[in-house]
Design an enzyme around this catalytic site. Structure first.
Site, mmCIF file in Angstrom:
data_model
loop_
_atom_site.group_PDB
_atom_site.id
_atom_site.type_symbol
_atom_site.label_atom_id
_atom_site.label_comp_id
_atom_site.label_asym_id
_atom_site.label_seq_id
_atom_site.Cartn_x
_atom_site.Cartn_y
_atom_site.Cartn_z
ATOM 1 N N ARG A 151 0.822 -1.218 0.000
ATOM 2 C CA ARG A 151 0.000 0.000 0.000
ATOM 3 C C ARG A 151 0.850 1.259 0.000
ATOM 4 O O ARG A 151 0.409 2.310 -0.465
ATOM 5 C CB ARG A 151 -0.915 0.020 1.230
ATOM 6 C CG ARG A 151 -2.062 -0.955 1.168
ATOM 7 C CD ARG A 151 -2.719 -1.033 2.510
ATOM 8 N NE ARG A 151 -1.700 -1.273 3.549
ATOM 9 C CZ ARG A 151 -1.941 -1.345 4.845
ATOM 10 N NH1 ARG A 151 -3.157 -1.186 5.286
ATOM 11 N NH2 ARG A 151 -0.968 -1.579 5.705
ATOM 12 N N LYS B 203 4.148 -18.730 6.230
ATOM 13 C CA LYS B 203 3.553 -19.156 7.477
ATOM 14 C C LYS B 203 3.088 -17.924 8.253
ATOM 15 O O LYS B 203 3.632 -16.844 7.997
ATOM 16 C CB LYS B 203 4.533 -19.992 8.284
ATOM 17 C CG LYS B 203 5.560 -19.162 9.072
ATOM 18 C CD LYS B 203 6.234 -19.983 10.136
ATOM 19 C CE LYS B 203 6.715 -19.101 11.259
ATOM 20 N NZ LYS B 203 7.485 -19.732 12.294
ATOM 21 N N HIS C 119 10.619 -22.389 5.415
ATOM 22 C CA HIS C 119 11.996 -22.137 4.972
ATOM 23 C C HIS C 119 12.983 -23.158 5.531
ATOM 24 O O HIS C 119 14.085 -23.307 5.009
ATOM 25 C CB HIS C 119 12.427 -20.700 5.263
ATOM 26 C CG HIS C 119 12.619 -20.398 6.704
ATOM 27 N ND1 HIS C 119 11.598 -20.013 7.517
ATOM 28 C CD2 HIS C 119 13.724 -20.427 7.480
ATOM 29 C CE1 HIS C 119 12.059 -19.817 8.727
ATOM 30 N NE2 HIS C 119 13.352 -20.066 8.742
ATOM 31 N N LYS D 205 16.822 -25.246 3.739
ATOM 32 C CA LYS D 205 18.179 -25.213 4.292
ATOM 33 C C LYS D 205 19.027 -26.309 3.666
ATOM 34 O O LYS D 205 18.575 -27.437 3.488
ATOM 35 C CB LYS D 205 18.141 -25.389 5.815
ATOM 36 C CG LYS D 205 17.653 -24.139 6.538
ATOM 37 C CD LYS D 205 17.593 -24.366 8.029
ATOM 38 C CE LYS D 205 17.085 -23.149 8.751
ATOM 39 N NZ LYS D 205 18.041 -22.040 8.821
ATOM 40 N N GLU E 286 16.635 -20.519 20.225
ATOM 41 C CA GLU E 286 16.883 -19.136 19.815
ATOM 42 C C GLU E 286 17.286 -18.319 21.034
ATOM 43 O O GLU E 286 16.846 -18.614 22.153
ATOM 44 C CB GLU E 286 15.621 -18.530 19.209
ATOM 45 C CG GLU E 286 15.150 -19.237 17.947
ATOM 46 C CD GLU E 286 13.850 -18.633 17.426
ATOM 47 O OE1 GLU E 286 13.929 -17.832 16.494
ATOM 48 O OE2 GLU E 286 12.789 -18.952 17.965
ATOM 49 N N ASP F 111 3.847 -21.850 16.545
ATOM 50 C CA ASP F 111 4.798 -21.064 15.759
ATOM 51 C C ASP F 111 5.954 -21.905 15.210
ATOM 52 O O ASP F 111 6.467 -21.615 14.136
ATOM 53 C CB ASP F 111 5.362 -19.924 16.633
ATOM 54 C CG ASP F 111 6.223 -18.965 15.828
ATOM 55 O OD1 ASP F 111 5.750 -18.509 14.765
ATOM 56 O OD2 ASP F 111 7.362 -18.688 16.229
ATOM 57 N N HIS G 194 7.949 -26.144 11.487
ATOM 58 C CA HIS G 194 9.374 -26.407 11.279
ATOM 59 C C HIS G 194 9.836 -27.735 11.892
ATOM 60 O O HIS G 194 10.476 -28.561 11.236
ATOM 61 C CB HIS G 194 10.228 -25.279 11.868
ATOM 62 C CG HIS G 194 9.891 -23.920 11.329
ATOM 63 N ND1 HIS G 194 9.652 -23.692 9.999
ATOM 64 C CD2 HIS G 194 9.763 -22.727 11.933
ATOM 65 C CE1 HIS G 194 9.384 -22.400 9.820
ATOM 66 N NE2 HIS G 194 9.445 -21.804 10.979
ATOM 67 N N LYS H 289 12.629 -19.669 23.029
ATOM 68 C CA LYS H 289 13.254 -18.353 22.863
ATOM 69 C C LYS H 289 14.049 -18.033 24.118
ATOM 70 O O LYS H 289 13.789 -18.585 25.184
ATOM 71 C CB LYS H 289 12.171 -17.297 22.675
ATOM 72 C CG LYS H 289 11.266 -17.621 21.500
ATOM 73 C CD LYS H 289 11.056 -16.414 20.646
ATOM 74 C CE LYS H 289 10.318 -16.758 19.384
ATOM 75 N NZ LYS H 289 11.179 -16.762 18.209
#
Ligand code: NAP
Length: 484
Positions: A51, A148, A178, A182, A216, A235, A240, A331
């Site tokens: 936009r 996703k 993704h 890899k 992570e 998530d 994954h 995380k």
């Protein structure tokens, strides 16, 4: 060894959401790298769409700025970056309105491969699919790429699949995960199915268990609102980690072809047992001296959403009955490290006696950082003084094996975008695969959402809640160290 560049046909790639984070950090830098590698033919064009009011020139300047930050490519000159952006065009388009669509149609009249990348929030997927159809852009050979999250449960994934299927055939839809792009993940298939060495041992008779860790160090700030509605299970695990599990567990497909591979992955998902409550640990990071707590990151005074999950999964089939799959992701853990570890069983008898030590072979597939595969083998400790055993790694580091002087391993998006242009869906998820993954995930999520069960607090920079360690200790096993 220099990686081979396989040319692709001329194409028009339209990126909806071209001004967004993903486009700037991943999609456009990946396209630049392919351009620099010589894979984008003269007739390849990238059209940004969002936009925001940009002229083609101001969009090019915007992209150049992003490339300077996110696409540092060895040997690339200013002239290379400048040449790449001449391939870019821009249209101001509203996915929910009429603005820009006629202009987009006028731009997409060339008889070349055409793909539309939906790099926008999933609430816009249906609007985009409808308008592509309405404005005559959904030709039989047109491809769409969707990001996703693909739904937040089975019901919403089914609705989304139906909304896309109303305008596109399944062979035109590329659902991106993704992780599948890899290099190491693809090598996992090469190692399994290109060598005689592993496949005869690839079953519950020889494999004690499998661990999949995606750790992570970052928290959820920046995507707090989305994350707090999703949590680690939706998530990360549903997509994954599930994809990694499938590639480890699937039967050899007859051919490396889209439906042959996806049929085998689907069988794995369908053979997954429901997860028992005692085989599940959920955590949420607390504050530390220099980082905010999860609640601070999402700006909430109360939330039971998990930023960490560990679970034990079982696959009910002949190959895997009795071999557990331990999955964990979180995380604010101690390092950014993703690894699949295939832990083989002990030798049935030690001829060297207990004092020599007992060792296990572990095949470790590292996804990040330092993508590579390492096989731990047992040898004699060098030197005189009896027979003591030690583990040494047979290391295959892709960065060294593939790139001249440490050239970076290609980003997953590079491979996947080129696969879209080539029309190869092998590394993309099919509708039934996504739905089967949600069918397994839904009852797990409901097991805590229904009763509001609390997520356990864990210390940032740790390996997650203590209970996650106990999940394996209970079985006489332990997690591998989360290493950099
Ligand atoms: P983002 O930064 O919020 O960007 C969203 C993009 O959509 C912007 O370019 C925005 O541009 C455009 N947009 C919003 N409403 C629009 C409309 N009505 N019509 C046309 N364009 C519109 O989001 P993102 O992080 O790039 O994520 C994009 C998608 O990728 C999401 O589905 C996300 O879940 C997924 N994803 C992202 C990442 C990541 O690392 N960022 C990773 C995996 C998956 P304007 O405001 O100019 O319209």
């Amino acid at each position: 060894m220099v990686s081979r560049v396989i040319p692709v046909e001329d194409f028009d790639l339209v990126i909806f959401g071209a001004t967004g984070d993903l486009a700037q950090r991943k999609i456009l830098p990946s396209l630049f790298r392919r351009f620099h590698a010589g894979q984008m033919p003269e007739g390849a064009r990238v059209i940004g769409a969002a936009r925001s009011a940009h002229s083609p020139e101001s969009f090019r300047a915007f992209v150049l700025e992003g490339l300077c930050e996110f696409a540092q490519v060895k040997g690339a000159t200013r002239a290379d970056y400048a040449a790449f952006v001449t391939r870019l065009d821009y249209v101001t388009v509203d996915a929910r309105g009429t603005e820009g669509w006629e202009r987009l149609r006028a731009l997409c009249q060339r008889a070349v491969t055409r793909a539309f990348y939906f790099s926008v929030g999933p609430s816009l997927f249906e609007d985009l699919a409808q308008r592509l159809h309405l404005y005559g852009l959904a030709g039989a050979e047109t491809r769409i790429v969707v990001e996703k999250p693909f739904g937040r449960d089975l019901a919403s994934a089914k609705l989304l699949n139906a909304a896309l299927a109303a305008h596109f055939e399944e062979r035109q839809i590329y659902r991106i995960d993704h992780y599948l792009g890899k290099e190491t993940v693809q090598n996992l298939m090469a190692v399994r199915f290109g060598n005689m060495l592993f496949e005869p041992l690839w079953n519950s008779q020889y494999i004690d268990h499998i661990q999949i860790t995606v750790a992570e160090t970052v928290g959820v700030s920046g995507r707090g609102e989305y994350y707090n509605r999703a949590g680690a299970m939706r998530d990360m695990v549903q997509n994954h980690l599930m994809q990694l599990l499938c590639l480890i567990a699937m039967e050899p497909p007859a051919r490396f072809e889209p439906d042959a591979v996806r049929d085998e992955k689907l069988k794995v998902i369908r053979a997954l047992e429901p997860v028992a409550p005692q085989d599940l640990v959920r955590g949420q990071y607390g504050p530390s001296a220099d980082t905010q707590s999860y609640l601070q990151d999402v700006g909430a005074s109360e939330s039971q959403t998990e930023s960490f999950i560990a679970l034990k999964a079982h696959i009910s089939n002949w190959r895997w009955a009795g071999t557990p799959f331990y999955l964990r992701t979180g995380k604010r853990l101690k390092h950014r490290a993703s690894e699949i570890a295939v832990v083989f069983k002990d030798t049935p008898h030690s001829i060297f006696g207990e004092e020599a030590g007992r060792h296990r072979n572990i095949l470790s597939i590292r996804l990040q950082p330092n993508e590579g595969i390492e096989l731990g083998v047992t040898i004699k400790e060098p030197g005189p003084g009896g027979m003591r055993l030690i583990d040494v790694p047979l290391d295959m580091s892709f960065a060294e094996a593939l790139g001249p002087e440490g050239e970076a391993v290609p980003d997953a998006y590079e491979r996947l975008i080129m696969d879209v242009i080539r029309g190869n869906q092998t590394l993309f998820m099919r509708d039934d695969e996504v739905e089967a993954a949600w069918r397994w995930t839904d009852p797990i999520v409901q097991s805590w959402e229904g009763c509001g069960a609390a997520a356990l607090s864990y210390v940032p920079g740790s390996a997650g809640p203590e209970e996650a360690l106990r999940l394996m200790q209970r079985d006489g096993r332990r997690w591998r160290e989360i290493r950099e």
